[in-house]
Design a protein around this motif. Structure first.
Motif, PDB file in Angstrom:
ATOM      1  N   SER A  48       0.816  -1.216   0.000  1.00  0.00           N
ATOM      2  CA  SER A  48       0.000   0.000   0.000  1.00  0.00           C
ATOM      3  C   SER A  48       0.848   1.264   0.000  1.00  0.00           C
ATOM      4  O   SER A  48       0.577   2.216  -0.741  1.00  0.00           O
ATOM      5  N   TRP A  49       1.900   1.302   0.831  1.00  0.00           N
ATOM      6  CA  TRP A  49       2.700   2.520   0.943  1.00  0.00           C
ATOM      7  C   TRP A  49       3.502   2.797  -0.331  1.00  0.00           C
ATOM      8  O   TRP A  49       3.859   3.942  -0.596  1.00  0.00           O
ATOM      9  N   GLY A  51       2.302   2.672  -3.238  1.00  0.00           N
ATOM     10  CA  GLY A  51       1.433   3.457  -4.109  1.00  0.00           C
ATOM     11  C   GLY A  51       1.003   4.779  -3.506  1.00  0.00           C
ATOM     12  O   GLY A  51       0.883   5.784  -4.215  1.00  0.00           O
ATOM     13  N   THR A  52       0.776   4.800  -2.190  1.00  0.00           N
ATOM     14  CA  THR A  52       0.212   5.999  -1.555  1.00  0.00           C
ATOM     15  C   THR A  52       1.235   6.827  -0.795  1.00  0.00           C
ATOM     16  O   THR A  52       0.944   7.958  -0.399  1.00  0.00           O
ATOM     17  N   TRP A  61      -1.413   3.724  11.420  1.00  0.00           N
ATOM     18  CA  TRP A  61      -1.908   3.040  10.209  1.00  0.00           C
ATOM     19  C   TRP A  61      -1.836   1.524  10.398  1.00  0.00           C
ATOM     20  O   TRP A  61      -2.802   0.803  10.122  1.00  0.00           O
TER      21      TRP A  61
END
Length: 423
Positions: A48-49, A51-52, A61
């Motif tokens: 996830s990190w 991409g974001t 988180w």
């Protein structure tokens, strides 16, 4: 893999693992399941990190994701809404004020460390669980710390977790009447982790920095969670003042340097300053417990006006107080050394010989090493040589063995005439 994300995940694992696992354990009631939830959260972060981007609060988180996984498991188990499982529940002895205590200690890590260090568990299991669950060490890393195989350690950890479930050990902070005894057990586990890292029981290096740093992290965590406990302040002070000497304990060739001969410019001044402040705070409340007194001894070494010449009379007085509250053969040994430094080698040797029959000191190489040093100062060289040989047989740390062998080899040959003994 994005190296920035990988570094952020690794840093979060080191600093946040215990908090994330504890939050999941509070919901699932099962330590294995909680570990799975925490591991899945870190795995999701890697993807996830990328991409974001790394979130502003990585720990929050990860905790949210782990808790979400835990809630999914609870729903799959068809538990009633709001029903907490075994570890998070109250036992019959909690009483009506239990909820108020939970509000006083809101951090789940404190509940987790008291669970890991429960007196019902064997001492080695307490240390292993603390390293595995609070510090996030892998089973292989914990096995390495205990000098055992990974399958053996995995079985030990499994048995400990099963005992927690079978003995219905509650996942909570002890009440006021239990807290002093239970806290002492927790502090002893953290101190043992540090002592094992400060001087490794065996191996090719003097220190195990990974364990020493984990212990410092745990002590800081306890200080954050229990800021008004003098024993906690004392333990953190002791670790800081001892750890401050880490760079000066060996020379450029990796050889051991005695405390009296260390280059104090290599000591960590920031750790010493922090440690001294904590010592003062920990000694404000009487009666003194074990760790504030041990920290005060370390502070006396750290504040010696001349390198290698601390106030040995003051140190001996502190050991007298310490042995009154903690009558341990190890404390008696350290006190005997202080007697020798304060009153001369003959007095020190007599104090050492007086405790030589203690069963706990059988096989403890520091007793033989201390005797060797005082026999050396008394010019009883043949006896000193035998004492060094005994210490070498009992020591398994290569750095300490090299030091002991060098000290022995500096003695005059056994057939050389000995100088008259000092009075």
């Amino acid at each position: 893999m994005d190296p920035v994300v990988a570094a952020a995940v690794a840093d979060a694992h080191r600093t946040e693992w215990g908090r994330i696992l504890a939050a999941a354990a509070r919901l699932t009631g099962d330590l294995d399941t909680a570990e799975e939830c925490a591991q899945e959260a870190f795995a999701e972060a890697l993807g996830s990190w990328t991409g974001t981007g790394v979130p502003d609060r990585p720990g929050a988180w990860l905790t949210t994701v782990a808790r979400r996984r835990a809630m999914d498991i609870i729903r799959r188990r068809d538990l009633l809404r709001g029903k907490l499982p075994l570890l998070a529940g109250r036992d019959a002895g909690d009483g009506p004020d239990a909820a108020g205590r939970e509000e006083t200690f809101p951090d789940d890590r404190l509940r987790l460390i008291f669970t890991c260090c429960h007196p019902a568990l064997a001492p080695e299991a307490r240390v292993a669980l603390t390293l595995r669950l609070l510090c996030g060490l892998s089973t292989a890393e914990v096995a390495n710390a205990f000098l055992t195989s990974e399958p053996t350690m995995a079985a030990r950890l499994t048995r400990a977790k099963k005992k927690i479930a079978a003995a219905r050990i509650p996942y909570r902070v002890p009440g006021p009447n239990e807290l002093p005894h239970r806290l002492a057990t927790v502090l002893d586990v953290v101190h043992l982790v540090f002592a094992t890292g400060h001087t490794a029981p065996s191996g090719g290096t003097l220190q195990r920095r990974d364990l020493a740093e984990r212990a410092l992290d745990l002590a800081r965590m306890l200080r954050l969670l229990l800021p008004d406990e003098p024993a906690v302040a004392g333990l953190l002070a002791l670790i800081l003042l001892t750890d401050a000497r880490r760079h000066a304990r060996t020379d450029a060739n990796g050889q051991l340097v005695r405390l009296a001969e260390q280059d104090r410019s290599r000591w960590d001044e920031s750790e010493i300053h922090e440690g001294l402040e904590l010592v003062r705070e920990s000694l404000l409340r009487r009666p003194y417990s074990r760790y504030p007194l041990m920290a005060a001894i370390a502070a006396t070494h750290a504040t010696a006006l001349t390198p290698g010449t601390p106030d040995w009379a003051q140190i001996l007085s502190l050991y007298d107080e310490l042995i009154a509250v903690w009558p341990s053969p190890i404390v008696a040994l350290n006190r005997a050394v202080a007697v020798g430094e304060a009153n001369g080698p003959a007095a020190g040797l007599a104090a050492l010989d007086a405790i030589a029959g203690e069963p706990e000191l059988a096989g403890y190489h520091y007793l033989a090493a201390a005797r060797a040093e005082y026999l050396r100062r008394l010019d009883r060289h043949d006896e000193a040589r035998l004492a060094y040989d005994e210490a070498l047989l009992l020591s398994a740390n290569d750095t300490e063995r090299h030091f002991l062998a060098a000290r022995r080899d500096e003695l005059p040959p056994s057939d050389a005439p000995e100088r008259p003994r000092r009075p």
